[in-house]
Design a protein around this motif. Sequence first.
Motif, PDB file in Angstrom:
ATOM      1  N   GLN A  14       0.468  -1.236  -0.269  1.00  9.38           N
ATOM      2  CA  GLN A  14      -0.077  -0.056   0.013  1.00  9.38           C
ATOM      3  C   GLN A  14       0.716   1.144   0.247  1.00  9.38           C
ATOM      4  O   GLN A  14       1.595   1.279   0.376  1.00  9.38           O
ATOM      5  CB  GLN A  14      -0.868   0.585   1.878  1.00  9.38           C
ATOM      6  N   MET A  15      -0.053   2.086  -0.410  1.00  6.71           N
ATOM      7  CA  MET A  15       0.606   3.284  -0.460  1.00  6.71           C
ATOM      8  C   MET A  15       1.131   3.998   0.783  1.00  6.71           C
ATOM      9  O   MET A  15       0.464   3.562   1.803  1.00  6.71           O
ATOM     10  CB  MET A  15       0.122   5.386  -0.990  1.00  6.71           C
ATOM     11  N   GLY A  16       2.170   4.011   0.493  1.00  8.41           N
ATOM     12  CA  GLY A  16       2.695   5.283   2.288  1.00  8.41           C
ATOM     13  C   GLY A  16       3.797   3.909   2.853  1.00  8.41           C
ATOM     14  O   GLY A  16       4.748   4.582   3.862  1.00  8.41           O
ATOM     15  N   ASN A  17       4.001   2.692   2.786  1.00 11.79           N
ATOM     16  CA  ASN A  17       4.853   2.138   3.398  1.00 11.79           C
ATOM     17  C   ASN A  17       6.040   1.619   3.372  1.00 11.79           C
ATOM     18  O   ASN A  17       6.244   2.444   2.779  1.00 11.79           O
ATOM     19  CB  ASN A  17       4.374   0.437   3.643  1.00 11.79           C
ATOM     20  N   ASP A  18       6.441   0.935   4.153  1.00 13.43           N
ATOM     21  CA  ASP A  18       8.154   1.262   3.128  1.00 13.43           C
ATOM     22  C   ASP A  18       8.509  -0.552   3.371  1.00 13.43           C
ATOM     23  O   ASP A  18       8.067  -1.571   3.744  1.00 13.43           O
ATOM     24  CB  ASP A  18       8.901   1.609   5.116  1.00 13.43           C
ATOM     25  N   ARG A  63      13.742   9.188  -1.000  1.00 10.06           N
ATOM     26  CA  ARG A  63      13.300   7.461  -0.674  1.00 10.06           C
ATOM     27  C   ARG A  63      13.521   6.749  -1.038  1.00 10.06           C
ATOM     28  O   ARG A  63      13.740   5.299   0.084  1.00 10.06           O
ATOM     29  CB  ARG A  63      11.148   7.838  -1.526  1.00 10.06           C
ATOM     30  N   ASN A  79      11.155   3.883   0.910  1.00  9.04           N
ATOM     31  CA  ASN A  79      10.633   4.774   2.248  1.00  9.04           C
ATOM     32  C   ASN A  79       9.324   5.405   1.493  1.00  9.04           C
ATOM     33  O   ASN A  79       8.951   5.441  -0.015  1.00  9.04           O
ATOM     34  CB  ASN A  79      11.042   6.001   3.155  1.00  9.04           C
ATOM     35  N   SER A  80       8.359   5.027   1.828  1.00  3.13           N
ATOM     36  CA  SER A  80       6.497   5.930   2.135  1.00  3.13           C
ATOM     37  C   SER A  80       6.485   5.651   0.646  1.00  3.13           C
ATOM     38  O   SER A  80       6.002   6.750  -0.295  1.00  3.13           O
ATOM     39  CB  SER A  80       7.290   7.465   1.991  1.00  3.13           C
ATOM     40  N   GLU A  82       5.187   5.464  -2.893  1.00  2.00           N
ATOM     41  CA  GLU A  82       4.255   6.345  -3.872  1.00  2.00           C
ATOM     42  C   GLU A  82       3.185   5.420  -5.161  1.00  2.00           C
ATOM     43  O   GLU A  82       4.317   3.854  -5.442  1.00  2.00           O
ATOM     44  CB  GLU A  82       4.739   7.765  -4.706  1.00  2.00           C
TER      45      GLU A  82
END
Lengths: 111, 113
Positions: A14-18, A63, A79-80, A82
């Motif tokens: 999902q978006m925002g995951n690392d 990121r 990271n994070s 998109e």
Amino acid sequence: DTAVSQTPKYLVTQMGNDKSIKCEQNLGHDTMYWYKQDSKKFLKIMFSYNNKELIINETVPNRFSPKSPDKAHLNLHINSLELGDSAVYFCASSRGDGEAFFGQGTRLTVV
Amino acid sequence: AQSVTQPDIHITVSEGASLELRCNYSYGATPYLFWYVQSPGQGLQLLLKYFSGDTLVQGIKGFEAEFKRSQSSFNLRKPSVHWSDAAEYFCAVANSGTYKYIFGTGTRLKVLA
């Protein structure tokens, strides 16, 4: 015995995951790379390491952070995540004579 | 700036026919040139490479390529295509120091039975 191996082969997140992608080569090469292949099959270099030292760092968002614990491994941490990060990421290695050996790729899908 | 152009996005040939895939490059010095093939869902496999010397290079799977400096080209050829050759083909140029590969946009080859 796989020369350049990447794990995982598929990654849905999902978006925002690392997330991290691992790469290992058993060819004894000094140079390793990360390439990104977009949906139109365009391949672009992201990073290159030579003997654990960063030698190529293209215009890639902060990121994305490569890490090379030793010359046989080059991992990619993102990271994070998109939506636009969705792509196939290829690891490669080279012994310095110009021929690069590629892994099978990691298909990253960000939802 | 270094660049690689593959003018043909798609090419369709009949099995047994000859094949030529075009590649043009822009590079300040003598380039290192490569052709890679990517089968669906797979990584890239090197077909052949040119560093120096004989301008006609033989590769795997019956492929060859010719370096023409005057035309800045490195076209890939095969005299008789097999159905298993259907794949995506990438031309690349590399810097001799860092071996930073710059790839063309690829040519998708379709082979008709």
